[in-house]
Design an enzyme around this catalytic site. Structure first.
Site, mmCIF file in Angstrom:
data_model
loop_
_atom_site.group_PDB
_atom_site.id
_atom_site.type_symbol
_atom_site.label_atom_id
_atom_site.label_comp_id
_atom_site.label_asym_id
_atom_site.label_seq_id
_atom_site.Cartn_x
_atom_site.Cartn_y
_atom_site.Cartn_z
ATOM 1 N N GLY A 110 55.795 -3.677 10.888
ATOM 2 C CA GLY A 110 55.898 -3.897 9.751
ATOM 3 C C GLY A 110 57.475 -3.338 9.986
ATOM 4 O O GLY A 110 58.705 -3.623 9.394
ATOM 5 N N GLU A 133 50.957 -5.667 15.180
ATOM 6 C CA GLU A 133 49.509 -5.846 14.492
ATOM 7 C C GLU A 133 47.641 -6.460 14.579
ATOM 8 O O GLU A 133 47.160 -6.433 14.630
ATOM 9 C CB GLU A 133 49.524 -7.196 13.118
ATOM 10 C CG GLU A 133 50.815 -6.440 12.454
ATOM 11 C CD GLU A 133 52.274 -6.510 12.999
ATOM 12 O OE1 GLU A 133 52.318 -6.836 14.351
ATOM 13 O OE2 GLU A 133 53.082 -6.562 12.117
HETATM 14 N N1 DAK Z 1 51.058 3.636 10.550
HETATM 15 C C1 DAK Z 1 50.807 4.991 10.237
HETATM 16 N N2 DAK Z 1 50.882 6.018 11.065
HETATM 17 C C2 DAK Z 1 51.342 6.269 12.203
HETATM 18 C C3 DAK Z 1 51.772 4.517 12.348
HETATM 19 C C4 DAK Z 1 51.223 3.857 11.736
HETATM 20 N N3 DAK Z 1 51.561 2.155 11.751
HETATM 21 N N4 DAK Z 1 52.235 4.756 13.819
HETATM 22 C C5 DAK Z 1 52.600 6.229 13.831
HETATM 23 N N5 DAK Z 1 51.495 6.876 13.162
HETATM 24 C C6 DAK Z 1 51.968 8.668 12.881
HETATM 25 C C7 DAK Z 1 50.401 8.675 14.109
HETATM 26 O O1 DAK Z 1 48.874 8.397 13.481
HETATM 27 C C8 DAK Z 1 50.283 10.093 14.531
HETATM 28 O O2 DAK Z 1 50.124 11.080 13.291
HETATM 29 P P1 DAK Z 1 49.347 12.127 13.595
HETATM 30 O O3 DAK Z 1 48.102 11.917 14.540
HETATM 31 O O4 DAK Z 1 49.895 13.355 14.864
HETATM 32 O O5 DAK Z 1 48.870 13.128 12.026
HETATM 33 C C9 DAK Z 1 51.958 9.774 14.131
HETATM 34 O O6 DAK Z 1 52.269 9.165 13.727
HETATM 35 C C10 DAK Z 1 52.612 10.115 16.376
HETATM 36 O O7 DAK Z 1 52.351 9.288 16.805
HETATM 37 P P2 DAK Z 1 51.394 8.944 18.017
HETATM 38 O O8 DAK Z 1 50.693 10.730 18.454
HETATM 39 O O9 DAK Z 1 50.513 7.649 18.183
HETATM 40 O O10 DAK Z 1 52.190 8.748 19.189
HETATM 41 P P3 DAK Z 1 52.249 8.046 20.318
HETATM 42 O O11 DAK Z 1 53.906 9.094 21.080
HETATM 43 O O12 DAK Z 1 51.723 8.494 21.198
HETATM 44 O O13 DAK Z 1 52.498 6.981 20.349
HETATM 45 C C11 DAK Z 1 52.901 5.158 18.914
HETATM 46 C C12 DAK Z 1 53.798 6.211 19.512
HETATM 47 C C13 DAK Z 1 53.953 3.676 17.730
HETATM 48 C C14 DAK Z 1 53.014 3.045 20.961
HETATM 49 C C15 DAK Z 1 51.601 4.726 18.348
HETATM 50 O O14 DAK Z 1 51.782 5.767 17.060
HETATM 51 C C16 DAK Z 1 51.267 3.295 17.312
HETATM 52 O O15 DAK Z 1 50.740 2.307 18.385
HETATM 53 N N6 DAK Z 1 51.191 3.303 15.732
HETATM 54 C C17 DAK Z 1 50.818 2.219 15.623
HETATM 55 C C18 DAK Z 1 52.080 0.698 15.791
HETATM 56 C C19 DAK Z 1 51.411 -0.845 15.337
HETATM 57 O O16 DAK Z 1 50.022 -0.963 15.292
HETATM 58 N N7 DAK Z 1 52.482 -0.845 13.795
HETATM 59 C C20 DAK Z 1 51.867 -2.002 12.878
HETATM 60 C C21 DAK Z 1 51.186 -1.553 12.105
HETATM 61 S S1 DAK Z 1 50.858 -2.426 10.721
HETATM 62 C C22 DAK Z 1 53.251 -6.658 4.905
HETATM 63 C C23 DAK Z 1 54.380 -5.284 5.093
HETATM 64 C C24 DAK Z 1 54.263 -4.740 6.108
HETATM 65 C C25 DAK Z 1 53.495 -5.197 6.956
HETATM 66 C C26 DAK Z 1 52.527 -6.433 6.716
HETATM 67 C C27 DAK Z 1 52.254 -6.494 4.910
HETATM 68 N N8 DAK Z 1 53.844 -6.471 2.932
HETATM 69 C C28 DAK Z 1 54.325 -6.117 2.266
HETATM 70 C C29 DAK Z 1 52.254 -7.853 2.314
HETATM 71 C C30 DAK Z 1 53.079 -4.480 8.104
HETATM 72 C C31 DAK Z 1 52.231 -3.823 8.964
HETATM 73 C C32 DAK Z 1 51.882 -3.593 10.316
HETATM 74 O O17 DAK Z 1 53.065 -2.902 10.507
#
Ligand code: DAK
Length: 259
Positions: A110, A133
């Protein structure tokens, strides 16, 4: 309101309205409360005649790591539909003033879709653009398959969406996703300087020009050209058109009124 509740911070820089994400521990994950505060702050700047251009930014480490996964992990399809979070994204689309994203670090899911919904992107050398995603068993849901494909073309978009490939800042500028790349120490200053230049231009012309360029993605060529022509003719009813052309002929700088 405590600073913990302030999920965005708004400030002005001359005629530029800047909104910063303020969830550093969660890498600026976009939960519903943050999105509401973001859109509300941008709408306030959009209504303010003293502001000519809007900028949204995160931190050097993360523009935004995506929608908040905790907030949606247990949701059903009906929950998602009834939450109607997309309504806030529709409000972003309605902003009349140019919106620039100043992006550094993680710009994922997002977060990447939000940057793509902006009119311009200035990136730091450390920016990483991705749609991961697929790793969560879902797909982009806030415009990623559409705006990304229009920006970088089908081949690159497919790799990003199907296989989670992230683009470096250098790739992003080469593929036409971002306007320019700057060192991490200066990307925000560069973004603010670009926004200030746009904010100093004739407001009505900027507004209609933004609308017309965005229209190129919404309509066919004939309708787009007709809309552009109508907007162009309309500007001849403005004081700023008379001023702009008179100033050119008199070899002096124009004084815009936004009228
Ligand atoms: N959500 C919640 N928490 C998150 C997060 C996320 N997207 N990304 C990171 N965090 C949190 C982690 O859980 C961690 O929290 P604690 O464990 O310390 O409590 C903290 O941020 C630091 O993250 P990391 O420890 O993981 O840090 P690293 O440097 O090791 O890794 C990273 C950084 C960015 C590679 C990793 O955190 C990561 O892979 N994060 C997730 C990325 C991801 O999958 N993003 C896509 C999410 S789905 C819509 C609107 C929007 C959307 C869809 C529909 N509508 C209005 C219909 C969008 C969907 C998405 O974005």
């Amino acid at each position: 309101m405590t600073t913990d509740d302030q999920l965005v911070l708004a400030e002005t820089h001359g005629r530029v309205g800047l909104v910063r994400f303020n969830r550093p521990k969660e890498l600026n994950a976009l939960n519903a409360a943050l999105m509401e505060q973001l859109v509300t702050a941008l709408e306030a700047f959009d209504r303010d005649p003293a502001i000519g251009c809007l900028v949204v930014t995160g931190s050097a480490r993360a523009f935004a790591a995506g929608a908040d996964i905790k907030e949606m992990a247990d949701a059903s399809a009906v929950d998602m539909l009834l939450r109607d979070n997309i309504a806030r994204w529709d409000r972003l689309r309605m902003l009349k003033k140019p919106l620039l994203a100043a992006v550094s670090g993680f710009c994922l899911g997002g977060g990447c879709e939000l940057a793509l919904a902006c009119d311009l992107i200035v990136a730091s050398e450390t920016a990483r653009f991705g749609q991961p995603e697929i790793n969560l068993g879902v797909m982009p849901g806030a415009g990623g398959t559409q705006r990304l494909t229009r920006a970088v073309g089908k081949a690159v978009a497919m790799e990003m969406v199907l296989n989670g490939r992230a683009l470096t800042a250098a790739e992003a500028v080469r593929f036409g996703l971002v306007n320019r790349v700057a060192p991490v120490e200066s990307y925000l200053d560069e973004a603010l300087a670009l926004a200030a230049e746009i904010a100093a231009r004739a407001p009505l012309a900027v507004r209609l020009a933004k609308e017309s360029v965005n229209n190129a993605f919404e309509t066919d060529l004939a309708d787009g050209l007709a809309d552009e022509r109508r907007a162009f003719y309309f500007l001849f009813s403005t004081a700023d058109q008379k001023e702009g052309m008179a100033a050119f002929l008199a070899k002096r700088p124009p004084q815009w009124q936004g009228q």
